[in-house]
Scaffold this motif. Structure first.
Motif, mmCIF file in Angstrom:
data_model
loop_
_atom_site.group_PDB
_atom_site.id
_atom_site.type_symbol
_atom_site.label_atom_id
_atom_site.label_comp_id
_atom_site.label_asym_id
_atom_site.label_seq_id
_atom_site.Cartn_x
_atom_site.Cartn_y
_atom_site.Cartn_z
ATOM 1 N N ASP A 106 -13.779 12.653 9.362
ATOM 2 C CA ASP A 106 -13.265 13.286 10.580
ATOM 3 C C ASP A 106 -13.253 14.805 10.449
ATOM 4 O O ASP A 106 -13.540 15.524 11.407
ATOM 5 N N ALA A 107 -12.918 15.304 9.269
ATOM 6 C CA ALA A 107 -12.924 16.754 9.048
ATOM 7 C C ALA A 107 -14.328 17.311 9.276
ATOM 8 O O ALA A 107 -14.498 18.340 9.949
ATOM 9 N N LEU A 108 -15.337 16.617 8.758
ATOM 10 C CA LEU A 108 -16.717 17.051 8.961
ATOM 11 C C LEU A 108 -17.105 16.990 10.433
ATOM 12 O O LEU A 108 -17.808 17.877 10.936
ATOM 13 N N ASP A 109 -16.662 15.957 11.135
ATOM 14 C CA ASP A 109 -16.952 15.850 12.568
ATOM 15 C C ASP A 109 -16.370 17.024 13.342
ATOM 16 O O ASP A 109 -17.013 17.554 14.257
ATOM 17 N N HIS A 110 -15.160 17.444 12.989
ATOM 18 C CA HIS A 110 -14.536 18.569 13.689
ATOM 19 C C HIS A 110 -15.241 19.882 13.367
ATOM 20 O O HIS A 110 -15.403 20.732 14.252
ATOM 21 N N LEU A 111 -15.697 20.043 12.133
ATOM 22 C CA LEU A 111 -16.476 21.230 11.793
ATOM 23 C C LEU A 111 -17.809 21.230 12.535
ATOM 24 O O LEU A 111 -18.260 22.268 13.033
ATOM 25 N N GLU A 112 -18.422 20.054 12.642
ATOM 26 C CA GLU A 112 -19.689 19.953 13.366
ATOM 27 C C GLU A 112 -19.503 20.271 14.847
ATOM 28 O O GLU A 112 -20.340 20.936 15.459
ATOM 29 N N GLU A 113 -18.420 19.796 15.428
ATOM 30 C CA GLU A 113 -18.156 20.074 16.844
ATOM 31 C C GLU A 113 -18.139 21.577 17.115
ATOM 32 O O GLU A 113 -18.585 22.030 18.163
ATOM 33 N N LEU A 114 -17.651 22.347 16.162
ATOM 34 C CA LEU A 114 -17.586 23.802 16.330
ATOM 35 C C LEU A 114 -18.818 24.516 15.773
ATOM 36 O O LEU A 114 -18.887 25.748 15.803
ATOM 37 N N GLY A 115 -19.781 23.743 15.266
ATOM 38 C CA GLY A 115 -21.039 24.325 14.809
ATOM 39 C C GLY A 115 -21.015 24.919 13.420
ATOM 40 O O GLY A 115 -21.882 25.735 13.087
ATOM 41 N N ILE A 116 -20.053 24.512 12.580
ATOM 42 C CA ILE A 116 -19.958 25.107 11.245
ATOM 43 C C ILE A 116 -19.937 24.062 10.129
ATOM 44 O O ILE A 116 -19.442 24.322 9.037
ATOM 45 N N LYS A 117 -20.535 22.916 10.377
ATOM 46 C CA LYS A 117 -20.563 21.859 9.354
ATOM 47 C C LYS A 117 -21.283 22.319 8.089
ATOM 48 O O LYS A 117 -20.933 21.906 6.983
ATOM 49 N N ASP A 118 -22.262 23.197 8.220
ATOM 50 C CA ASP A 118 -22.992 23.689 7.053
ATOM 51 C C ASP A 118 -22.100 24.467 6.091
ATOM 52 O O ASP A 118 -22.461 24.678 4.941
ATOM 53 N N TRP A 119 -20.936 24.889 6.552
ATOM 54 C CA TRP A 119 -20.002 25.651 5.726
ATOM 55 C C TRP A 119 -18.918 24.745 5.117
ATOM 56 O O TRP A 119 -17.991 25.242 4.485
ATOM 57 N N ALA A 120 -19.016 23.452 5.287
ATOM 58 C CA ALA A 120 -17.957 22.521 4.901
ATOM 59 C C ALA A 120 -17.528 22.635 3.440
ATOM 60 O O ALA A 120 -16.342 22.550 3.139
ATOM 61 N N GLU A 121 -18.453 22.811 2.537
ATOM 62 C CA GLU A 121 -18.120 22.858 1.112
ATOM 63 C C GLU A 121 -17.894 24.275 0.596
ATOM 64 O O GLU A 121 -17.552 24.474 -0.564
ATOM 65 N N GLN A 122 -18.077 25.238 1.462
ATOM 66 C CA GLN A 122 -17.877 26.645 1.085
ATOM 67 C C GLN A 122 -16.384 26.907 0.858
ATOM 68 O O GLN A 122 -15.557 26.462 1.653
ATOM 69 N N PRO A 123 -16.024 27.607 -0.207
ATOM 70 C CA PRO A 123 -14.605 27.955 -0.385
ATOM 71 C C PRO A 123 -14.112 28.796 0.790
ATOM 72 O O PRO A 123 -14.758 29.771 1.184
ATOM 73 N N TYR A 124 -12.995 28.392 1.340
ATOM 74 C CA TYR A 124 -12.424 29.069 2.507
ATOM 75 C C TYR A 124 -12.288 30.568 2.265
ATOM 76 O O TYR A 124 -12.595 31.371 3.143
ATOM 77 N N SER A 125 -11.863 30.951 1.076
ATOM 78 C CA SER A 125 -11.605 32.364 0.781
ATOM 79 C C SER A 125 -12.861 33.226 0.814
ATOM 80 O O SER A 125 -12.765 34.445 0.906
#
Length: 183
Positions: A106-125
């Motif tokens: 679900d987290a990946l789906d929400h990132l994809e909805e906003l167009g940023i799924k490619d950044w999913a594993e990137q450290p937030y900082s």
């Protein structure tokens, strides 16, 4: 499907500030299932109102009446995106979204909805300010989706700040879908 009738009513809301009232005797009824824009000059109290509506700040005076059937705990009736989101833990973007209480898929789906799924594993900082904002938007939308539409409210303080037009369009579309569902 828009749910009508279940509104949030604010009566006589006031919030004291260090030099002057931040909010003074505000009364308004917010209808369900609509996107509303709160506009005004800097320092007018827009963020203060959202802080009170979200339950993060208690008003000095006044009452909030949630629609019929609203559960008592704040966490079961609102999702809130404040202007500032501090996070110092080394989470990935997907892990930040999962803080909303959703699973990895679900987290990946929400990132994809906003167009940023490619950044999913990137450290937030390590993300830019705009991408950090989108990660938090995905987290708050995920939290909103966990609430029942007939009682859930979403409050977003400057949700388009630091976003380019492509991502701003995605955010507006995501919010339109929730509004159409009754949030």
């Amino acid at each position: 499907m828009t749910i009508r009738g279940a509104a949030l009513t604010v009566e006589g809301l006031s919030l004291s500030g260090p030099r002057q009232p931040r909010l003074k005797a505000l009364s308004v009824t917010l209808p369900r299932g609509q996107r509303l824009l709160l506009a005004g000059p800097n320092g007018a109290g827009k963020s203060s109102l959202l802080d009170v509506l979200s339950g993060d700040v208690a008003p000095s005076a006044g009452t909030l009446h949630w629609g019929p059937g609203a559960p008592a705990p704040w966490a079961e009736r609102r999702a809130y995106l404040p202007q500032r989101n501090a996070l110092a833990h080394p989470f990935s973007a997907a892990q930040v979204v999962a803080l909303a209480g959703v699973g990895a898929s679900d987290a990946l789906d929400h990132l994809e909805e906003l167009g940023i799924k490619d950044w999913a594993e990137q450290p937030y900082s390590t993300l830019s300010g705009g991408l950090r904002g989108l990660v938090h938007m995905a987290r708050v939308v995920a939290q909103l989706d966990c609430l029942a539409p007939e009682v859930g409210w979403g409050f977003f303080d400057e949700p388009l700040a630091n976003l380019d037009w492509r991502y701003a369009g995605r955010v507006l579309s995501a919010l339109a879908r929730r509004s159409a569902a009754g949030y």
